[in-house]
Motif scaffolding. Structure first.
Motif, PDB file in Angstrom:
ATOM      1  N   ASN A 377       0.868  -1.183   0.000  1.00  0.00           N
ATOM      2  CA  ASN A 377       0.000   0.000   0.000  1.00  0.00           C
ATOM      3  C   ASN A 377       0.898   1.224   0.000  1.00  0.00           C
ATOM      4  O   ASN A 377       0.954   1.987   0.971  1.00  0.00           O
ATOM      5  CB  ASN A 377      -0.950  -0.007   1.204  1.00  0.00           C
ATOM      6  CG  ASN A 377      -1.941   1.144   1.148  1.00  0.00           C
ATOM      7  OD1 ASN A 377      -2.142   1.745   0.090  1.00  0.00           O
ATOM      8  ND2 ASN A 377      -2.543   1.466   2.280  1.00  0.00           N
ATOM      9  N   ASN A 378       1.606   1.413  -1.086  1.00  0.00           N
ATOM     10  CA  ASN A 378       2.545   2.522  -1.189  1.00  0.00           C
ATOM     11  C   ASN A 378       1.884   3.800  -1.677  1.00  0.00           C
ATOM     12  O   ASN A 378       2.380   4.889  -1.433  1.00  0.00           O
ATOM     13  CB  ASN A 378       3.690   2.151  -2.140  1.00  0.00           C
ATOM     14  CG  ASN A 378       4.525   1.001  -1.589  1.00  0.00           C
ATOM     15  OD1 ASN A 378       4.769   0.928  -0.375  1.00  0.00           O
ATOM     16  ND2 ASN A 378       4.937   0.093  -2.448  1.00  0.00           N
ATOM     17  N   GLY A 379       0.780   3.661  -2.394  1.00  0.00           N
ATOM     18  CA  GLY A 379       0.128   4.821  -2.995  1.00  0.00           C
ATOM     19  C   GLY A 379      -1.191   5.135  -2.325  1.00  0.00           C
ATOM     20  O   GLY A 379      -1.723   4.350  -1.534  1.00  0.00           O
ATOM     21  N   GLY A 380      -1.728   6.295  -2.651  1.00  0.00           N
ATOM     22  CA  GLY A 380      -3.005   6.731  -2.101  1.00  0.00           C
ATOM     23  C   GLY A 380      -4.116   6.614  -3.124  1.00  0.00           C
ATOM     24  O   GLY A 380      -4.067   5.771  -4.023  1.00  0.00           O
ATOM     25  N   LEU A 381      -5.119   7.466  -2.985  1.00  0.00           N
ATOM     26  CA  LEU A 381      -6.246   7.455  -3.907  1.00  0.00           C
ATOM     27  C   LEU A 381      -5.765   7.649  -5.338  1.00  0.00           C
ATOM     28  O   LEU A 381      -4.944   8.515  -5.621  1.00  0.00           O
ATOM     29  CB  LEU A 381      -7.225   8.567  -3.540  1.00  0.00           C
ATOM     30  CG  LEU A 381      -7.970   8.393  -2.211  1.00  0.00           C
ATOM     31  CD1 LEU A 381      -8.603   9.705  -1.789  1.00  0.00           C
ATOM     32  CD2 LEU A 381      -9.005   7.290  -2.334  1.00  0.00           C
ATOM     33  N   GLY A 382      -6.263   6.820  -6.219  1.00  0.00           N
ATOM     34  CA  GLY A 382      -5.920   6.936  -7.626  1.00  0.00           C
ATOM     35  C   GLY A 382      -4.620   6.269  -8.007  1.00  0.00           C
ATOM     36  O   GLY A 382      -4.294   6.184  -9.197  1.00  0.00           O
ATOM     37  N   ASP A 383      -3.853   5.813  -7.012  1.00  0.00           N
ATOM     38  CA  ASP A 383      -2.549   5.214  -7.306  1.00  0.00           C
ATOM     39  C   ASP A 383      -2.654   3.707  -7.455  1.00  0.00           C
ATOM     40  O   ASP A 383      -3.476   3.052  -6.815  1.00  0.00           O
ATOM     41  CB  ASP A 383      -1.553   5.530  -6.196  1.00  0.00           C
ATOM     42  CG  ASP A 383      -1.161   6.996  -6.167  1.00  0.00           C
ATOM     43  OD1 ASP A 383      -1.231   7.641  -7.231  1.00  0.00           O
ATOM     44  OD2 ASP A 383      -0.804   7.493  -5.080  1.00  0.00           O
ATOM     45  N   ASP A 384      -1.760   3.165  -8.278  1.00  0.00           N
ATOM     46  CA  ASP A 384      -1.658   1.729  -8.433  1.00  0.00           C
ATOM     47  C   ASP A 384      -0.799   1.157  -7.312  1.00  0.00           C
ATOM     48  O   ASP A 384      -0.089   1.881  -6.613  1.00  0.00           O
ATOM     49  CB  ASP A 384      -1.011   1.398  -9.792  1.00  0.00           C
ATOM     50  CG  ASP A 384      -1.749   2.045 -10.946  1.00  0.00           C
ATOM     51  OD1 ASP A 384      -2.958   2.315 -10.795  1.00  0.00           O
ATOM     52  OD2 ASP A 384      -1.110   2.288 -11.985  1.00  0.00           O
ATOM     53  N   GLU A 385      -0.887  -0.158  -7.151  1.00  0.00           N
ATOM     54  CA  GLU A 385      -0.021  -0.856  -6.193  1.00  0.00           C
ATOM     55  C   GLU A 385       0.669  -1.998  -6.940  1.00  0.00           C
ATOM     56  O   GLU A 385       0.024  -2.758  -7.657  1.00  0.00           O
ATOM     57  CB  GLU A 385      -0.831  -1.425  -5.026  1.00  0.00           C
ATOM     58  CG  GLU A 385      -1.628  -0.381  -4.235  1.00  0.00           C
ATOM     59  CD  GLU A 385      -0.755   0.601  -3.460  1.00  0.00           C
ATOM     60  OE1 GLU A 385       0.477   0.381  -3.409  1.00  0.00           O
ATOM     61  OE2 GLU A 385      -1.298   1.582  -2.919  1.00  0.00           O
ATOM     62  N   LEU A 386       1.990  -2.111  -6.760  1.00  0.00           N
ATOM     63  CA  LEU A 386       2.770  -3.132  -7.460  1.00  0.00           C
ATOM     64  C   LEU A 386       3.531  -3.984  -6.449  1.00  0.00           C
ATOM     65  O   LEU A 386       4.337  -3.466  -5.675  1.00  0.00           O
ATOM     66  CB  LEU A 386       3.755  -2.473  -8.434  1.00  0.00           C
ATOM     67  CG  LEU A 386       4.708  -3.426  -9.154  1.00  0.00           C
ATOM     68  CD1 LEU A 386       3.942  -4.338 -10.109  1.00  0.00           C
ATOM     69  CD2 LEU A 386       5.790  -2.642  -9.895  1.00  0.00           C
ATOM     70  N   ALA A 387       3.257  -5.273  -6.479  1.00  0.00           N
ATOM     71  CA  ALA A 387       4.043  -6.238  -5.706  1.00  0.00           C
ATOM     72  C   ALA A 387       5.054  -6.841  -6.672  1.00  0.00           C
ATOM     73  O   ALA A 387       4.685  -7.580  -7.577  1.00  0.00           O
ATOM     74  CB  ALA A 387       3.139  -7.309  -5.107  1.00  0.00           C
ATOM     75  N   SER A 388       6.329  -6.509  -6.469  1.00  0.00           N
ATOM     76  CA  SER A 388       7.343  -6.827  -7.470  1.00  0.00           C
ATOM     77  C   SER A 388       8.245  -7.963  -6.999  1.00  0.00           C
ATOM     78  O   SER A 388       8.697  -7.976  -5.846  1.00  0.00           O
ATOM     79  CB  SER A 388       8.183  -5.563  -7.738  1.00  0.00           C
ATOM     80  OG  SER A 388       9.107  -5.805  -8.759  1.00  0.00           O
ATOM     81  N   ALA A 389       8.482  -8.905  -7.885  1.00  0.00           N
ATOM     82  CA  ALA A 389       9.436  -9.993  -7.658  1.00  0.00           C
ATOM     83  C   ALA A 389       9.158 -10.733  -6.354  1.00  0.00           C
ATOM     84  O   ALA A 389      10.043 -10.953  -5.530  1.00  0.00           O
ATOM     85  CB  ALA A 389      10.882  -9.455  -7.682  1.00  0.00           C
ATOM     86  N   ILE A 390       7.920 -11.097  -6.149  1.00  0.00           N
ATOM     87  CA  ILE A 390       7.539 -11.871  -4.965  1.00  0.00           C
ATOM     88  C   ILE A 390       7.879 -13.347  -5.216  1.00  0.00           C
ATOM     89  O   ILE A 390       7.455 -13.925  -6.219  1.00  0.00           O
ATOM     90  CB  ILE A 390       6.031 -11.733  -4.678  1.00  0.00           C
ATOM     91  CG1 ILE A 390       5.633 -10.257  -4.585  1.00  0.00           C
ATOM     92  CG2 ILE A 390       5.659 -12.501  -3.422  1.00  0.00           C
ATOM     93  CD1 ILE A 390       6.375  -9.475  -3.525  1.00  0.00           C
ATOM     94  N   ALA A 391       8.656 -13.928  -4.302  1.00  0.00           N
ATOM     95  CA  ALA A 391       9.121 -15.306  -4.498  1.00  0.00           C
ATOM     96  C   ALA A 391       8.024 -16.304  -4.124  1.00  0.00           C
ATOM     97  O   ALA A 391       7.398 -16.203  -3.060  1.00  0.00           O
ATOM     98  CB  ALA A 391      10.364 -15.555  -3.651  1.00  0.00           C
ATOM     99  N   LEU A 392       7.806 -17.262  -5.008  1.00  0.00           N
ATOM    100  CA  LEU A 392       6.925 -18.391  -4.728  1.00  0.00           C
ATOM    101  C   LEU A 392       7.811 -19.617  -4.594  1.00  0.00           C
ATOM    102  O   LEU A 392       8.558 -19.963  -5.505  1.00  0.00           O
ATOM    103  CB  LEU A 392       5.906 -18.576  -5.860  1.00  0.00           C
ATOM    104  CG  LEU A 392       5.064 -17.345  -6.226  1.00  0.00           C
ATOM    105  CD1 LEU A 392       4.068 -17.690  -7.329  1.00  0.00           C
ATOM    106  CD2 LEU A 392       4.364 -16.748  -5.020  1.00  0.00           C
ATOM    107  N   SER A 393       7.736 -20.286  -3.447  1.00  0.00           N
ATOM    108  CA  SER A 393       8.745 -21.296  -3.120  1.00  0.00           C
ATOM    109  C   SER A 393       8.502 -22.626  -3.804  1.00  0.00           C
ATOM    110  O   SER A 393       9.409 -23.463  -3.869  1.00  0.00           O
ATOM    111  CB  SER A 393       8.773 -21.507  -1.595  1.00  0.00           C
ATOM    112  OG  SER A 393       7.498 -21.950  -1.146  1.00  0.00           O
TER     113      SER A 393
END
Ligand SMILES: [Ca+2]
Ligand SMILES: [Ca+2]
Ligand SMILES: [Ca+2]
Ligand SMILES: [Ca+2]
Length: 457
Positions: A377-393
C-alpha cells in the motif's frame, strides 16, 4: 432529437417504505452537486439472498410479464386501466405460436436480453418467472404483493396508455425498490412495436436500473458522457455504460460477488480462480473499466464496492518462481450530477474522477491462503499498487487479495474499479524450458509491458 422523450420513475408504492425512501426522493438542494447514491433492495424478494441485503451484496430477482387486463395504477397521472402490453407486442411484432408460454413470442428476447445484460456486468441474477397472477401493478393502496416463486415475479412488467406519443412524452416508468415493477406506455407503439430492438432494449434497461434503485444522472458539456441513466432515450450506445455499471456495482457488487452460489469471493476459500499461469505468462482482469464507452459484449469489470468488500483471486503455478502483481485503480474523469428535483433546474455537475474512489491495498498470500507473502500500500487514492518480484517457493495455488478504503470526501459513490495483472516467471533451473536465457529475455519484455500500463496520475 429525442428531447421530448422523457422517462420518469414513479414513487414507491409500499407505504411502510415511504419514510425510508422519502429522504432520497425529496432530497434537499445541495451545494456540492453529487450523484444520488443507489437505494438498493433491502428485502421482499421471492428468492433467498445468501449474503443478505447490504450494500454491495449480490441480488437475485425474478421477473414476470403481467397478463393483459391486469389493473395498472395510473402513477404518472394517467388513468388506471388494464394492461395491454402482450396484445400490443403480438400485433406489432408477431405472436409466434401464441399461447401462454411467452418465451416463444418473437419479442420475448427483447426483455430477456435486457435482463441478461445486467446479469453479465454486476452481481445481479435475473430469473424469468413464467407465472403472474395478475395482481394490481402499482398504486399506494391497495398495493400489489411482493414477488413469490411460482406466483409472480419481483419485477412485473405491464403496459397501458400513459400520455400518447408526443408532447410530454413518457415512454415508461418504473418503481424503485422494494417494488421494481415496470409500466410501458402502450401509446408509444412506434417505439415498442418498432423494428429497432436497440431503442426498445435501452428503454427496458433504463427502467430496470430504476428498479434497482438507480436515479437519473445528468452528464453534459466538456467531459460529459453518454449514460443509460440520463433522462432521455439514446440509441448511441447499447445498454449500461461506465457510470451505470459503477452504480450497479455500488449497489450489488461485481459479478464475482454472486459466485460460489451467492457467497461471493471475500475469503481465500471462495477466491475467484484466475487459472494457471505458465512461466513467462500473464493473467489480467478488469480491463473493460478503462474508458467511458462500454460495448454490448464487454463484461470484464471488477471493483471494490466499498470498504467492506474484499476480493480474493487465486492463481496456480507449476514451478517455484517469482511473480509481479499490479493492481490499477481504473476509471475516467467525467461530469456528473443529479437531475433537478420535481421540475427544478438540474444542479451543477461535479467533475467525477472514477479512479479516486477508494485507496486500494494489495496482499499476496501463500498456498494456505492465510500467510501473507507481501502487503503493498505505497500509494493513495488513484494510485496503483505493485508487488514486485515476490518469491513463490514451490508449485501450487496462491492468492492475491484486493481491499480498499473509501475516499473520505463528501461523494457517496465509493466504488472503485480496478485491474489486476499477474506475471509469473519460473526460477531458472526449475523450468523445463531448455534455454533459460531465452526465457529470461521474454520475461523482461513482459515486465516492461506491465509497467507501461501503469497510470501516471
Ligand atoms: Ca408516451
Ligand atoms: Ca468486489
Ligand atoms: Ca468481494
Ligand atoms: Ca493504496
Amino acid at each position: 432529437m429525442n428531447s421530448t422523450r422523457s422517462r420518469t420513475a414513479a414513487p414507491p408504492k409500499r407505504p411502510f417504505l415511504m419514510a425510508a425512501v422519502a429522504s432520497i426522493l425529496f432530497c434537499p438542494p445541495v451545494l456540492a452537486a453529487n450523484q444520488n447514491d443507489v437505494s438498493r433492495w433491502i428485502g421482499g424478494t421471492a428468492s433467498a439472498q445468501p449474503q443478505g441485503f447490504s450494500r454491495g451484496d449480490p441480488l437475485t430477482l425474478t421477473w414476470s410479464i403481467v397478463p393483459d387486463s391486469t389493473t395498472i395504477f395510473g402513477a404518472a397521472g394517467e388513468p388506471t386501466s388494464g394492461s395491454g402490453l402482450v396484445a400490443l407486442l403480438d400485433a406489432e411484432l408477431g405472436s409466434g405460436p401464441g399461447g401462454t408460454d411467452l418465451t416463444l413470442r418473437p419479442w420475448f428476447s427483447r426483455f430477456s436480453d435486457s435482463f441478461n445484460r445486467f446479469s453479465e456486468v454486476a452481481g445481479l441474477t435475473y430469473l424469468y418467472e413464467p407465472n403472474d397472477d395478475g395482481n394490481t401493478v402499482g398504486g399506494i393502496a391497495p398495493v400489489s404483493p411482493f414477488g413469490s416463486l411460482g406466483v409472480r415475479g419481483d419485477v412485473r412488467i405491464g403496459g397501458h396508455p400513459v400520455d400518447g406519443q408526443s408532447d410530454t412524452n413518457i415512454l415508461a416508468y418504473n418503481y424503485f425498490p422494494n417494488n421494481g415493477d415496470m409500466v410501458l406506455d402502450t401509446d408509444n407503439s412506434n417505439l415498442f412495436g418498432g423494428s429497432n430492438s436497440l431503442a426498445f432494449r435501452n428503454v427496458i434497461m433504463h427502467e430496470l436500473a430504476h428498479g434497482l434503485g438507480l436515479r437519473h444522472v445528468i452528464s453534459t458539456g466538456t467531459g460529459g458522457g453518454s449514460f443509460l441513466l440520463e433522462p432521455n432515450l439514446s440509441t448511441a450506445f447499447d445498454g449500461p455504460q461506465f457510470n451505470d455499471i459503477l452504480l450497479l456495482h455500488r449497489g450489488y457488487g461485481d459479478v464475482n460477488e454472486k459466485s460460489n452460489a451467492g457467497l461471493g469471493n471475500d475469503t481465500s476459500a471462495l477466491a475467484t480462480d484466475l487459472g494457471a499461469i505458465v512461466s513467462g505468462g500473464t493473467i489480467s482482469i478488469g480491463n473493460d473499466a478503462r474508458d467511458l464507452v462500454v460495448g454490448a459484449t464487454e463484461v470484464d469489470f471488477v471493483s471494490i464496492d466499498d470498504t467492506t468488500d474484499t476480493d480474493f483471486f487465486s492463481f496456480t503455478v507449476s514451478d517455484a518462481g517469482t511473480i509481479d502483481v499490479l493492481v490499477e485503480a481504473l476509471g475516467p474523469t467525467y461530469n456528473a450530477g443529479p437531475q433537478g428535483v420535481q421540475g427544478n433546474p438540474n444542479p451543477p455537475q461535479d467533475s467525477f474522477d472514477a479512479s479516486m474512489r477508494s485507496d486500494l491495498t494489495l496482499t499476496i498470500f501463500d498456498v494456505d491462503g492465510t500467510t501473507p507473502l507481501a502487503t503493498i500500500n505505497n500509494g493513495g487514492l488513484g494510485d496503483d499498487e505493485l508487488a514486485s518480484a515476490i518469491a513463490l517457493s514451490a508449485a501450487g495455488t496462491y492468492f492475491a487479495r484486493v481491499t480498499g478504503v473509501d475516499n473520505p470526501d463528501g461523494l457517496q459513490i465509493d466504488t472503485q474499479f480496478f485491474g489486476l495483472t499477474i506475471n509469473f516467471n519460473a526460477s531458472l533451473g526449475a523450468s523445463p524450458v531448455p534455454e533459460p536465457a531465452t526465457a529470461g529475455l521474454f520475461a523482461i519484455g513482459l515486465v516492461i509491458s506491465l509497467f507501461a500500463r501503469r497510470r501516471t496520475a
